[in-house]
Motif scaffolding. Structure first.
Motif: not given
Length: 329
Positions: A219-223
């Motif tokens: 999720a951190v990567f996708r932001t």
């Protein structure tokens, strides 16, 4: 990015801070004025590592099951809008030699509330309402996870306490179960965030540990938004002994599989008495040797609290540094 109002003038800045122990609490304390102001408050969310297996938290984890509450309690205390008798009670620790000796009352309160509500998120929210806190707080997962590591010599470590005394750098670092699920609320906060902050603290067992939860890390990567690492002031005997600032960043990028956008580091020298004490214990200051590390920009400020009896970030100085870096990204 505007340091006061976020990506759009009519929207608050949404900040997620990830970490554990005293490091995340220190970061939340520095951000508290921005989340608690009446005009354009930041939307602040803390995501807390829950792998502790020592002290009061470890005993409660063994005896009652569930996740360890200690780091959650520390962060709740940091987010309390004003100091009060209730916040003092949260941090009260029993003395003596009985079964309660060493337990924090706040740890017991969190466990009791989770038992009453059947839900850790509701338990934290209920205590937050009683304490009047700013921001939201979530555990990285409600699955009891066990940290595991292997160093370069092939030695294995099981449990946070043992990893904390490992021989760095680590060749492998993971959490079991491998499929531990994060809270949907934590994932949503990350996906909606404008900015991700990685808190100082124990390099592996605090800063990186939450990012071992696969869905949370993804999720951190996708932001696609900036990820800022607030570096430690000192190395820690054991898991970061002998590692410089570049090695800290390399460990985060390697084990958490994240591209860090910026590093905030300290320039203030330690008072001689503190330097002697920490060197005797095996700790050394973390300093920035240049304006970039591994291609990542380093923002250096005097961040040390000159009046603290231990090496700690000064909340006001860290607040100013964060606002400056956020405005420049």
């Amino acid at each position: 990015m505007d340091g006061g109002r976020g990506l759009h003038a009519d929207q608050p800045l949404k900040v997620v801070a990830i970490g554990g122990g005293t490091g995340l609490a220190a970061l939340l304390r520095a951000l508290k004025p921005e989340a608690g102001r009446t005009r354009d408050p930041w939307r602040l969310t803390g995501i807390v590592t829950v792998s502790d297996d020592g002290g009061s938290s470890g005993r409660l984890r063994d005896e009652l099951g569930g996740i360890p509450p200690g780091d959650l309690r520390n962060c709740l205390s940091a987010l309390t809008r004003e100091e009060s008798v209730l916040s003092d009670l949260l941090n009260y620790r029993f003395s003596g030699e009985g079964s309660l000796a060493g337990h924090s009352l706040g740890n017991l309160m969190l466990h009791a509330m989770a038992d009453l509500t059947g839900d850790w998120v509701r338990a934290i929210r209920a205590l937050s309402n009683v304490l009047v806190t700013v921001g939201r707080l979530y555990p990285s997962t409600v699955v009891p996870v066990v940290l595991k590591a292997e160093d370069m010599e092939g030695r294995r470590y099981t449990g946070e306490t043992n990893v904390n005394s490992c021989t760095p750098p680590l060749a492998r670092f993971w959490a079991e179960p491998l499929d531990a699920e994060p809270l949907p609320e934590a994932i949503l906060a990350i996906l909606q965030a404008d900015l991700i902050l990685l808190a100082p603290g124990s390099l592996y067992t605090s800063t990186i540990a939450s990012l071992l939860v696969t869905e949370l890390r993804e999720a951190v990567f996708r932001t696609g938004h900036p990820v800022i690492y607030v570096a430690n002031l000192m190395t820690e005997p054991g898991e970061s002994s002998g590692l410089d600032l570049e090695a800290h960043l390399a460990a985060i990028q390697s084990h958490a599989h994240l591209a860090v956008s910026a590093v905030i580091a300290n320039t203030a020298p330690l008072p001689p008495n503190l330097m002697r004490r920490y060197r005797q214990e095996g700790g050394t200051p973390l300093v920035a040797d240049g304006k970039t590390i591994c291609g990542v920009p380093v923002f250096a400020y005097a961040l040390l609290d000159p009046e603290a009896e231990m090496v700690r970030h000064h909340p006001i100085l860290l607040n100013r540094a964060l606002r400056d870096v956020i405005a420049s990204l």
